[in-house]
Scaffold this active site. Structure first.
Site, mmCIF file in Angstrom:
data_model
loop_
_atom_site.group_PDB
_atom_site.id
_atom_site.type_symbol
_atom_site.label_atom_id
_atom_site.label_comp_id
_atom_site.label_asym_id
_atom_site.label_seq_id
_atom_site.Cartn_x
_atom_site.Cartn_y
_atom_site.Cartn_z
ATOM 1 N N ARG A 74 30.988 -12.210 30.247
ATOM 2 C CA ARG A 74 32.134 -12.896 29.651
ATOM 3 C C ARG A 74 32.335 -12.421 28.207
ATOM 4 O O ARG A 74 31.498 -11.729 27.632
ATOM 5 C CB ARG A 74 31.928 -14.410 29.681
ATOM 6 N N TYR B 36 21.089 -18.689 13.118
ATOM 7 C CA TYR B 36 21.834 -17.573 13.700
ATOM 8 C C TYR B 36 22.028 -16.464 12.668
ATOM 9 O O TYR B 36 21.802 -15.276 12.957
ATOM 10 C CB TYR B 36 23.180 -18.094 14.194
ATOM 11 N N LYS C 239 20.611 -12.611 12.831
ATOM 12 C CA LYS C 239 21.495 -11.451 12.802
ATOM 13 C C LYS C 239 21.202 -10.555 11.594
ATOM 14 O O LYS C 239 21.303 -9.316 11.695
ATOM 15 C CB LYS C 239 22.954 -11.901 12.787
#
Length: 248
Positions: free
Chosen positions: A13, A154, A158
């Site tokens: 997706r 997050y 990253k």
């Protein structure tokens, strides 16, 4: 370039789906990997019928070291090589406040966004070195350089993945190139849940005046995965409509 074996995580997706379709349309054999086997297999079947490539679906939760190993082992047994790995799978769940952020959720975010991509890149890089080389593309985020209170785990993961990208480029060169695309907001199932106010406010923060379409990340990914980037490794390319400022 057609006929390559390309593995895309988070491939069923959003951005991953757009990437998988691009590679399949170019004649590459695509391994669609995500947590939901049915969604992966359905998309792979669509690619086989539409493009005539050897596309397969594989269920893999990239937060699991064991499942990352299983994915690479499967591709090795099925194709005997990996030419391109796109570490696209990621997650950034909301939490009530920094103080209420649980250890379990913190570890889960780090696992999916850093530990899994690291393990997959290492295993794929070793396999690429054994064969004719290859390219690894890590999808990171502008949160790495502009972290917010609502996405700190997050953002940290990253930022670390940007660092890992540079380190792996040195580790696997000269035959394997490792680069990253630092993505901004894109119109996926995540942003579909935004209300009009959030969408408008975010668009106003972007010099191009809108969030991106999934197809607009393909150019950077295809470049880094292809021969035109033969002298590019350890790079982080920002694709965000100009939203983030990179510190000097």
């Amino acid at each position: 370039m057609s006929g390559r074996v390309v593995v895309v995580t988070g491939g069923s997706r959003g951005l991953g789906r757009a990437m998988c379709r691009h590679f399949a349309a170019d004649g590459d054999h695509v391994v669609v990997a995500s947590r939901k086997r049915e969604a992966c297999e359905a998309l792979a079947e669509e690619f086989r019928a539409e493009y005539g490539v050897d596309a397969v679906g594989f269920a893999c939760h990239v937060g699991s070291w064991e499942q990352c190993d299983a994915l690479i082992d499967f591709v090795d047994e099925r194709f005997g090589r990996i030419d391109v790995l796109v570490n696209n799978a990621g997650m950034s769940p909301l939490y009530p406040s920094l103080g209420e952020l649980s250890e379990e959720l913190f570890d889960k975010v780090i696992g999916v966004n850093l530990r899994g991509p690291f393990r997959l890149a290492v295993r794929a890089g070793e396999l690429m070195q054994r064969e004719q080389g290859g390219a690894i593309v890590n999808i990171t985020s502008i949160a790495a350089v502009q972290p917010q209170p609502y996405d700190l785990p997050y953002a940290a993961a990253k930022a670390a993945l940007n660092t890992v990208t540079s380190g792996l480029a040195r580790s696997f060169g000269p035959t394997v190139r490792v680069n990253a695309v630092m993505a901004g907001p894109f119109d996926t199932d995540v942003t579909a849940a935004w209300n009009d106010h959030t969408r408008q406010r975010t668009s106003e923060d972007i010099p191009l005046g809108r969030i991106g379409n999934p197809e607009e990340i393909i150019g950077a990914v295809a470049y880094l995965a292809g021969p035109s980037a033969s002298y590019t490794t350890g790079a982080v390319i920002k694709v965000d409509g100009g939203m983030a400022s990179i510190p000097a």
